[in-house]
Design an enzyme around this catalytic site. Sequence first.
Site, PDB file in Angstrom:
ATOM      1  N   HIS A 282       0.847  -1.190   0.000  1.00 45.96           N
ATOM      2  CA  HIS A 282       0.000   0.000   0.000  1.00 45.96           C
ATOM      3  C   HIS A 282       0.889   1.249   0.000  1.00 45.96           C
ATOM      4  O   HIS A 282       2.110   1.150   0.149  1.00 45.96           O
ATOM      5  CB  HIS A 282      -0.930   0.019   1.224  1.00 45.96           C
TER       6      HIS A 282
HETATM    7  C1  T46 Z   1       3.000   0.173   6.793  1.00 45.62           C
HETATM    8  C2  T46 Z   1       3.679  -1.136   6.980  1.00 45.62           C
HETATM    9  C3  T46 Z   1       5.155  -1.016   7.046  1.00 45.62           C
HETATM   10  C4  T46 Z   1      -4.158  -0.821  13.483  1.00 45.62           C
HETATM   11  O1  T46 Z   1      -5.287  -1.002  13.983  1.00 45.62           O
HETATM   12  N1  T46 Z   1      -3.328   0.146  13.988  1.00 45.62           N
HETATM   13  C5  T46 Z   1      -2.096   0.369  13.469  1.00 45.62           C
HETATM   14  O2  T46 Z   1      -1.370   1.270  13.962  1.00 45.62           O
HETATM   15  C6  T46 Z   1      -1.664  -0.420  12.356  1.00 45.62           C
HETATM   16  C7  T46 Z   1      -0.275  -0.188  11.737  1.00 45.62           C
HETATM   17  C8  T46 Z   1      -2.495  -1.379  11.854  1.00 45.62           C
HETATM   18  N2  T46 Z   1      -3.716  -1.574  12.435  1.00 45.62           N
HETATM   19  C9  T46 Z   1      -4.585  -2.635  11.894  1.00 45.62           C
HETATM   20  C10 T46 Z   1      -5.085  -2.403  10.484  1.00 45.62           C
HETATM   21  C11 T46 Z   1      -5.279  -3.794   9.959  1.00 45.62           C
HETATM   22  O3  T46 Z   1      -6.557  -4.260  10.311  1.00 45.62           O
HETATM   23  O4  T46 Z   1      -3.832  -3.844  11.832  1.00 45.62           O
HETATM   24  C12 T46 Z   1      -4.239  -4.614  10.715  1.00 45.62           C
HETATM   25  C13 T46 Z   1      -3.024  -4.980   9.871  1.00 45.62           C
HETATM   26  O5  T46 Z   1      -2.533  -3.798   9.239  1.00 45.62           O
HETATM   27  P1  T46 Z   1      -1.864  -3.829   7.795  1.00 45.62           P
HETATM   28  O6  T46 Z   1      -2.461  -4.871   6.957  1.00 45.62           O
HETATM   29  O7  T46 Z   1      -1.880  -2.429   7.262  1.00 45.62           O
HETATM   30  O8  T46 Z   1      -0.358  -4.261   8.169  1.00 45.62           O
HETATM   31  P2  T46 Z   1       0.937  -4.216   7.253  1.00 45.62           P
HETATM   32  O9  T46 Z   1       2.025  -4.858   8.040  1.00 45.62           O
HETATM   33  O10 T46 Z   1       0.681  -4.710   5.896  1.00 45.62           O
HETATM   34  O11 T46 Z   1       1.281  -2.627   7.123  1.00 45.62           O
HETATM   35  C14 T46 Z   1       1.804  -1.963   8.242  1.00 45.62           C
HETATM   36  C15 T46 Z   1       1.191  -0.573   8.362  1.00 45.62           C
HETATM   37  O12 T46 Z   1      -0.234  -0.680   8.383  1.00 45.62           O
HETATM   38  C16 T46 Z   1       1.601   0.320   7.236  1.00 45.62           C
HETATM   39  O13 T46 Z   1       1.313   1.652   7.584  1.00 45.62           O
HETATM   40  O14 T46 Z   1       3.534   1.053   6.142  1.00 45.62           O
HETATM   41  O15 T46 Z   1       3.217  -1.865   8.118  1.00 45.62           O
END
Ligand code: T46
Length: 149
Positions: free
Chosen positions: A65
């Site tokens: 993303h």
């Molecule tokens: C990024 C990369 C490096 C939250 O509720 N609070 C938070 O602060 C974060 C980061 C995530 N979440 C929730 C949102 C989703 O339901 O945790 C779940 C997994 O998040 P996501 O699929 O976005 O995770 P990654 O590891 O793909 O991405 C994360 C960060 O979201 C993003 O900002 O740059 O790590």
Amino acid sequence: MTSTVPYPHAPAAGALDRCRLIDLPRVGSERGNLTFIEGGVHVPFAVERVYYLYDVPGGATRGAHAHRSLQQFLIAASGSFDVVVSDGVEERVFSLNRSYYGLYLPEMVWRDLVNFSSGSVGLVLASRHYDEDDYIRDHDEYLRAVGAR
Ligand code: T46
């Protein structure tokens, strides 16, 4: 024909050039090492949120993303992983494998986190609280946003 539709979140020219590795201070002694990060000093933003990625299974990819306005700083606090950044045209790979440097990511850069080593921990400092509306998770939408499609 390629159209470049103006978009409110289109990045400034050279968005990839703004992605950079930043060395952090290291205080070493016979008791081990200590590294610290001060918002606005070692990273170019005030830190509003910290989160970490851990227990990532082998072969898993995270990220996939871009953020409309969020800036972040990523560190391999333990182990290693690679961050593939793209502006929709060009791609660069940064390998993170030491806890005394990290990768600064400005807004509107697409990122994929890959090649997590076993037991690695990805520590992330963020400029804003969590806001799902700040994410662009659809790659086609991202390409349109930066005028690459
Ligand atoms: C990024 C990369 C490096 C939250 O509720 N609070 C938070 O602060 C974060 C980061 C995530 N979440 C929730 C949102 C989703 O339901 O945790 C779940 C997994 O998040 P996501 O699929 O976005 O995770 P990654 O590891 O793909 O991405 C994360 C960060 O979201 C993003 O900002 O740059 O790590």
